[in-house]
Structure formats: structure tokens, C-alpha cells
Design a protein around this motif. Sequence first.
Motif, short mmCIF file in Angstrom:
data_model
loop_
_atom_site.label_atom_id
_atom_site.label_comp_id
_atom_site.label_asym_id
_atom_site.label_seq_id
_atom_site.Cartn_x
_atom_site.Cartn_y
_atom_site.Cartn_z
N ARG A 82 35.31 40.12 38.42
CA ARG A 82 35.07 41.45 38.08
C ARG A 82 33.81 42.30 37.48
NH1 ARG A 82 40.46 39.97 34.33
NH2 ARG A 82 39.00 39.67 33.45
N ASP A 84 48.25 40.83 33.29
CA ASP A 84 47.32 41.33 32.48
C ASP A 84 46.40 40.55 32.56
OD1 ASP A 84 49.97 41.79 31.44
OD2 ASP A 84 50.37 39.18 30.14
N ARG A 113 44.37 42.70 34.47
CA ARG A 113 44.81 44.68 33.91
C ARG A 113 45.13 45.70 35.54
NH1 ARG A 113 38.27 43.96 31.72
NH2 ARG A 113 39.18 41.82 30.04
N THR A 129 48.47 47.17 36.60
CA THR A 129 50.36 47.63 36.60
C THR A 129 51.02 46.52 37.18
OG1 THR A 129 51.08 48.76 38.22
CG2 THR A 129 50.01 49.70 36.45
#
Lengths: 211, 83
Positions: free
Chosen positions: A88, A165, A168, A170
Motif C-alpha cells: 500500500r 477487508d 479495502r 468490495t
Amino acid sequence: MEEVANEAALVVALKNGEEWAFETVVRVYGGRLLAVARRYVRCDEDASDVLQSAYLSAFRAMAHFEGSAQLSTWLHRIVVNTALMKLRTRRRKPEESIDDLLPSFQEDGHHVEQFSDWAAPADVIMERRETRQTVRSCIDRLPDGYRTVLLLRDIEERSTQEVADLMRLTTTAVKVRLHRARQALSTLLRQELAPEDQGRNVRQQAGIKGT
Amino acid sequence: MTCRELTSFIADYLAGELQADTRVAFERHLSRCPNCVQYVADYRRAVDLGQRVYAHDEEPVTDVPDDLVAAILAARGGKFAPD
């Protein structure tokens, strides 16, 4: 996972802050964990960073480690979480497209390509170290966002919700990425492992650049 | 069902998550489209191989380099040693 003769004793020693236990837990479990980190972040330097941060998190959280969990499994999860964090923070450029590796269709919905049976069952590919390495390097070539979903869903066997989750996203996005990642992997494997004439044929028809 | 539609259902089909009528249409298409049969076979093989090359005994593992072991232990000592 590697076994240590007495994991319970090692855990007690770690909780008591005994120096030898920290070195043991790094040496015994670290090699495999480094390989896991490398799957996600791909470069050795980042994998080393991930391993170091993961161990420091683990040492800090040691007091909360429940005896019911396996130490190796617990460390593995910490490494994966740390690797995802690393991905990330380093994701600055827009994600590479994998459209070139997805099938194309004619207006009437038929495949453009003709897929020939390249006749290498998985068992045959798994027999040779070289071809196993080719499979791993094809997975490595998937862009981060796709490779990560493939690793978490197919290799770690985490649920769609869990991956959503963690990343992050859907659940729909996780499903779409997993499907595209598998399709892209399938194309790469055909390019790399199909006999020369068949592989080239497929590449030409698909308009995919050689590697 | 077209090849394009079939392709979009492969993951759900393999996971056993297709609705019955869609599954029937999927299988009917496969029964008369060898190209899709091959595409689905390649897809399954990709999933299977991905899982197998990362199975425990398949991935090459090297020891953690000594300098990395030292760095990890030093970082712990520096920040968390009780003194």
C-alpha cells in the motif's frame, strides 16, 4: 511449516524475553517467512524490510499470543499483513493493465483466439524444478493488485470477504480481480510453457507481445 | 450463452456458485464449443498450478542472511530491551 522440538517452551521463553529465543524464532521460521514476503513484494530488499517489521510486531504482540494457535501460522499471518501494508505504501503509479492478457471476443461473442490443447498436464509441469519456477515467475509478473488477490484467495485460501477487508475492496472487486488474475496467469503459462509452435500461434492471434 | 458470457462465469462455475439455470446453459455451451472447453481447462490448470507451486515442499527456501538476523535482533534490543 518448520517444526521446533518444543514450540511451547520456545513461546514461554519468548514471553519471558529470553535472548536465545528471539534468535531461534528468527532463524527457524524466518527463511520460509522471507519467501512468503517475497511472493507479495517481489524484491529482496522490500522482503527483508517486511520480515524485520513483522518480527518486531510479533515480538511486541508476544504477550497476546495464545497458546492455542501455532506459532508458525501466527507469524505467517503477521508477515502477510505487513507485506500488504508495504504494498500500500509503495503503490504510487497507476496500476499496470492486464488487458493484454485477457481473452478478446468478436462482436458476436465468440473468442478471437483458437485455444489449442498444449498438452502439458499439471503433473508433468510439476515434475521439473525449472517449470515449477516458470509458474512462480508467471505469478510474479502479475501486477500487484491482481497477484495479491490471487495469492490470498487461491494460495492462502482466505475468503472473499476477508480479502476484501484486507485490501479495502468490495467483495465484487475481489471476485473480478481474482478472475482476471487467473485468466492472465493462464495466458502467461500458455506463452511460457506451450510447445513453441502452439505458444507462438496463440500469441500472434491474441496480439500479445512476446516476453 | 456466448463464449464471452461463459468466460465471465468460469470462476463461479468452478466454485459451484452458479444458479442452476445458468449452470445448465454453461454446460450446454461447453458441450458444443471445444474452444471454450480448452479455455476452461487452461484456466483450471492455472489455478491448480498456482496452488501447487506454493505448497509447502515446492517453494525454495533459503536461510535468513546473518546480517538480517542481526538487524532484527538489534532493532528489538534498541527499541524494546528492558535495559
